[in-house]
Enzyme design. Structure first.
Site, PDB file in Angstrom:
ATOM      1  N   GLY A 107      64.825  -1.840  72.690  1.00  0.00           N
ATOM      2  CA  GLY A 107      64.180  -1.889  73.995  1.00  0.00           C
ATOM      3  C   GLY A 107      62.690  -1.597  73.897  1.00  0.00           C
ATOM      4  O   GLY A 107      62.049  -1.899  72.891  1.00  0.00           O
ATOM      5  N   SER A 108      62.194  -0.964  74.928  1.00  0.00           N
ATOM      6  CA  SER A 108      60.742  -0.761  75.018  1.00  0.00           C
ATOM      7  C   SER A 108      60.200   0.226  73.995  1.00  0.00           C
ATOM      8  O   SER A 108      58.991   0.345  73.840  1.00  0.00           O
ATOM      9  CB  SER A 108      60.391  -0.271  76.418  1.00  0.00           C
ATOM     10  OG  SER A 108      60.819  -1.217  77.366  1.00  0.00           O
ATOM     11  N   THR A 109      61.082   0.941  73.293  1.00  0.00           N
ATOM     12  CA  THR A 109      60.564   1.869  72.279  1.00  0.00           C
ATOM     13  C   THR A 109      59.816   1.113  71.193  1.00  0.00           C
ATOM     14  O   THR A 109      59.057   1.698  70.426  1.00  0.00           O
ATOM     15  CB  THR A 109      61.702   2.676  71.612  1.00  0.00           C
ATOM     16  OG1 THR A 109      62.634   1.762  71.024  1.00  0.00           O
ATOM     17  CG2 THR A 109      62.422   3.564  72.610  1.00  0.00           C
TER      18      THR A 109
END
Lengths: 373, 640
Positions: free
Chosen positions: B326-328
């Site tokens: 994801g956005s990590t």
């Protein structure tokens, strides 16, 4: 024995045996012993083919030596014995000076090609020398002759005790004493010697090495040292006793195979044999030994001069003495002395020297007719 | 016959000799009689006695198993130790009746289950009959006592005192420490059988498996004499065993426990690394399991319970679990775009609630339906704008996305010294061609750049990413072994950390740009995690949240109706962070399975872990950690 002309090539078995001066009854008994040894050692060594092969080689060498010695006329032994005796004493001195120490005892002499124990030669030579000494003398021996015979024994024994090798010393004393005994040593002197010997026991005791004293103490009370010297005797008694009437069967003995019995293929091989073959096996072995000794005594009785009589009889009795001491020791009847079971134990010198002594016996027996004119 | 001569009387001598021969013959017979009497006495009269003694006589060569090395945490707390245990053994050769009958009779004293029995029979077939085969591995004190009283009835059965493995941390560290178990046929094929003579156990997972060779040690032997019932009478000879090495792990036992507890009742994984050397401070996979269960052979019931548990406790989520990051992943993509020079970090980009690709009607949505408006890179990271990164991804292209992802180790195993690590997927054109036999579509670039689609990573990989950023590209390979300790001498040999190949950027300021944005995620009032993580900070923390879509739902950073979504369809909550920013001491990756929002769920957990560790570094009292910024029910902390 049929008389065969020396010139004719042998065509029959008996002719062939006569040609090679082999005494068939003795030879058969000895070969039986030798073959039995191979089987017993195979089991006692934990199925080591190397050991069996080694022993077979020595058996072969010993039999060849026996036949060779049988060709030598008996009077050569009478004449040669003092010289070989002298040589063996020199060798014994040599061992003490530059011997090869094995197991903390100097017994071996390394001649480059072979390593051997000169004390083994003396086992054979001492009775022959005593017999030769009495050959031309009137028997029974007089006191100074007894002392002279005693000296013949004492010199090598003194050297061998220094090595130290109590077992061999004992056997040499036995061999010489048997010759003296057959020479007609008077009973009262025998009794006197036994008395003196008994009186001298404390003296002997204090001259024994620590381990020798230990062996005697252990013999008297095996339980005193169940892990050390007494362990051998305790375990060998268990081996013999557990054999029962019929034994556990060849290769089925547990004592030796579980390594309870040390030296199971040398001095204690009888325990393995008794465990695996039982009382009947022991009876069979004693019967073979008894037959060999009886045949030896027969040869002595049939022989025609003093040297031959004394030599044949004392060698035969010495052979029996070997067997008795070894079996007695393993059975816990006698203290532990390093005496192998004759013709069965693993060991080259012993096997070869025993067969050599039978070569002398065969020589005495097969040359008999030729001396008769 | 020869005649007499003057000196010798041949006739008389002959008669004398005959008499002596007869005397000798008599002596001979006496001696033979004596000997036979003795042999008869031994072999017949006392045969029974010696027969018994012979059977009692058993020399046993026993293997002396080496003592397995212990496993310690970095502060010396035991993670795996050896406890005394009693096992019941049968030497089939010494059993007087049948083994079956003995087992039946034993059952009255010591409970022997059908499973014990079948396992014993399988083992017995592979063991020589004069060797002991264990029938029951851990007897209770009561069973030991009961057997000792009745020992005489059971020839060939014996109790052997031994050591059994125990894991004091239990479920808290099960996935790191691992466990030992019975040696199986398969184990035997790849070990040195000589070293495992008499061994019953071997490392099966975790450190117990990866450092099996060091922990095991070398066996010795001992020759003992025993009686018929197998009891050792005395020892005749011994060559001592060589104990295995003890291991000191980088693991901080207290932090490990705190991290486990911080996950609360949720499933997930936490990996905390020391960015300065790559040492694993904590590695949690929740739920854990009781590793002690495996040591003496886990029962079918317990194993079925573990296997059928929908929360998969045996699964090591931290290094086997592959989740869309994801956005990590956005900081990595930002660094790649900066390094490639395709974007100006200060340039503001218009971010509506979605974008479409040319020639397509498909809406690639932002998590925030209303969009973020005009934002620069820093704001895009702080607020986790998807549209900004879609546009960044379109500029970068899948080849560079793959290249920079791979530079941070994505798609490759980290090489941690723990078994069964998974590599995750850092997709590329080649990857898709190889695995899907399809060309790469532009839309896939968009979802890859925000860590969705094909892309997966393990929590461990994300922790490595965090420490790479923390160390500005100079990180170390993650590892759990800190030092080896020789059991005999007590000498400790530290293990040198292994540097990862450094990530060199042409401009070092790119690191600061991205780190500053990650700080903003927590510090900036508009940062996604500010409300959940950024309150009352004692240390400057940099972090990035992520929410990994599980099903084909539109990804939402915050799911207001989380409870309405079926559990299995809820998105995974992720958070990576490190602190303190200028001198990083800890880098963390948190994954909460089906947890929902990364910032709201995973963020506070990361904060808890960081606080717990940094507080302990400051020498603050090691009290139970409490929820600080999170509106969570108070938890009962367990003593460490």
């Amino acid at each position: 024995m049929s008389s065969t002309s020396e010139q004719d090539a042998p065509t029959t078995l008996s002719g062939w045996l006569t040609y090679w001066r082999i005494d068939l009854p003795l030879a058969v008994a000895l070969v039986c012993c030798g073959l039995l040894s191979l089987f017993v050692l195979y089991s006692a060594s934990g199925r080591s083919e190397v050991i069996v092969f080694d022993q077979a080689i020595r058996l072969g060498i010993g039999l060849a030596g026996m036949i060779t010695l049988a060709q030598v006329p008996p009077h050569w032994y009478r004449l040669g014995a003092p010289w070989v005796y002298g040589l063996s004493v020199l060798l014994l001195i040599g061992v003490l000076v530059l011997g090869d120490a094995a197991m903390g005892a100097k017994r071996w002499l390394d001649l480059g090609v072979v390593r051997f124990q000169p004390s083994e030669i003396t086992k054979l030579v001492v009775p022959l020398t005593v017999a030769a000494y009495f050959h031309s003398r009137s028997l029974p021996p007089r006191l100074y002759e007894v002392l002279a015979a005693g000296l013949i024994m004492a010199i090598p024994v003194a050297l061998i005790v220094q090595q130290p090798d109590l077992g061999t010393a004992l056997l040499i004393v036995a061999g010489g004493s048997f010759a003296l005994f057959f020479a007609g040593l008077r009973w009262r002197i025998i009794l006197l010697l036994v008395a003196v010997g008994a009186a001298a026991l404390p003296l002997i005791w204090f001259n024994l090495h620590g381990y020798q004293q230990q062996r005697v103490m252990t013999f008297l009370n095996p339980a005193s040292d169940p892990l050390g010297a007494g362990y051998h005797i305790t375990q060998s008694k268990i081996a013999i006793g557990s054999g029962g009437l019929f034994g556990k069967g060849w290769l089925n003995g547990t004592q030796a195979h579980l390594d309870f019995l040390p030296e199971s293929d040398t001095d204690f091989v009888f325990a393995v044999y008794a465990e695996e073959t039982g009382l009947f096996g022991v009876l069979g072995l004693i019967a073979i030994y008894g037959f060999i000794v009886a045949r030896g005594l027969f040869i002595a009785l049939a022989s025609q001069d003093t040297f031959q009589r004394l030599a044949a009889a004392s060698l035969s009795l010495t052979f029996f003495f070997y067997a008795f001491v070894n079996m007695g020791m393993v059975a816990g009847l006698l203290p532990v002395v390093g005496v192998p079971l004759p013709l069965i134990s693993f060991g080259g010198t012993s096997m070869v020297m025993l067969l050599a002594s039978f070569g002398v016996l065969m020589s005495i027996h097969t040359h008999r007719k030729m001396l008769v004119t | 016959m020869s005649g007499d001569d003057a000196i010798k009387n041949h006739g008389a001598e002959r008669r004398l000799f005959l008499r002596r021969t007869i005397a000798a013959g008599v002596l001979l017979l006496v001696l033979i009689g004596l000997l036979l009497a003795r042999i008869y006495y031994l072999q017949v009269a006392k045969h029974g006695y010696y027969e018994t003694r012979s059977q009692d006589n058993r020399m046993r060569v026993e293997v002396v198993s080496p003592v397995r090395g212990l496993i310690y945490s970095r502060h010396g707390q035991l993670l795996a130790n050896n406890q005394p245990a009693y096992q019941l053994e049968i030497v089939p050769e010494q059993v007087t009746d049948s083994v079956e009958a003995t087992l039946d009779r034993l059952n009255a004293i010591v409970t022997i289950t059908a499973a014990d029995r079948s396992r014993f029979q399988a083992r017995m077939r592979q063991t020589p009959s004069f060797r002991g085969t264990p029938i029951k591995l851990s007897l209770t004190q009561r069973e030991v006592a009961r057997f000792e009283v009745n020992r005489e009835q059971f020839p060939g059965v014996d109790i052997r005192a031994g050591l059994t493995r125990h894991y004091p941390m239990g479920k808290y560290a099960a996935h790191v420490v691992g466990y030992v178990g019975g040696i199986t046929e398969r184990d035997l094929s790849d070990i040195d059988r000589k070293r495992y003579r008499g061994a019953s156990h071997i490392g099966k997972s975790g450190v117990e498996l990866s450092y099996e060779s060091a922990l095991h040690g070398n066996p010795g032997s001992r020759v003992i004499e025993t009686n018929a019932s197998g009891r050792a009478l005395r020892q005749l000879d011994e060559s001592p065993a060589e104990a295995g090495q003890s291991l000191v792990l980088t693991l901080d036992a207290r932090l490990q426990r705190a991290a486990y507890d911080a996950l609360g009742d949720k499933d997930g994984a936490i990996v905390a690394l020391d960015p300065e050397d790559g040492g694993v401070l904590a590695l949690v996979s929740k739920p854990g399991y009781d590793s002690d269960l495996f040591v003496d052979g886990i029962s079918h019931k317990n194993y079925a319970r573990l296997i059928n548990n929908p929360h998969k406790p045996l699964y090591n989520r931290a290094l086997q679990g592959q989740y869309p990051p994801g956005s990590t992943i956005k900081p990595v993509m930002a660094l790649g775009a900066l390094e490639s020079g395709l974007i100006d970090p200060d340039k503001r980009v218009w971010c509506p609630g979605y974008i479409t690709l040319p020639g397509s009607e498909h809406h690639y949505r932002d998590w925030k339906r209303s969009g973020h408006g005009w934002i620069n890179l820093t704001q895009a990271i702080e607020r986790s704008s998807d549209v900004y990164f879609y546009k960044l991804g379109m500029k970068l292209g899948i080849d560079d996305i793959h290249r920079y992802g791979a530079l941070f180790g994505l798609g490759h195993k980290t090489g941690i010294d723990l078994p069964r690590e998974n590599p995750g997927i850092m997709p590329s054109r080649e990857w898709k061609h190889g695995h899907r036999s399809q060309p790469w579509y532009p839309g896939e670039t968009l979802i890859t750049v925000i860590g969705q689609g094909y892309m997966t990573a393990t929590p461990l990989q994300l922790a490595v990413v965090a420490s790479q950023i923390a160390e500005r590209g100079h990180a170390y390979k993650p590892h759990v072994l800190k030092a080896r300790r020789d059991t005999q001498t007590g000498a400790t040999t530290p293990v040198a950390p292994e540097a990862l190949s450094p990530i060199q950027l042409t401009d070092q300021r790119h690191w600061e740009t991205v780190i500053n944005a990650m700080k903003g995620v927590i510090n900036d009032p508009r940062g996604t995690a500010h409300h959940y993580v950024g309150m009352n900070l004692k240390y400057p923390i940099a972090g990035k949240s992520g929410s990994a879509q599980v099903a084909g739902l539109p990804q939402n950073e915050v799911a207001p109706d989380l409870a309405s979504i079926p559990y299995k369809l809820r998105e995974h909550a992720l958070f990576i962070a490190f602190a303190p920013i200028e001198d990083p001491k800890i880098a963390v990756a948190v994954l909460v399975e089906h947890g929902g929002g990364g910032s709201s769920v995973a963020g506070p957990i990361a904060r808890d872990v960081i606080d717990s560790y940094l507080d302990s570094l400051q020498g603050e009292p090691r009290g139970p950690i409490t929820a600080k910024t999170r509106d969570a029910p108070p938890r009962v902390a367990e003593d460490s």
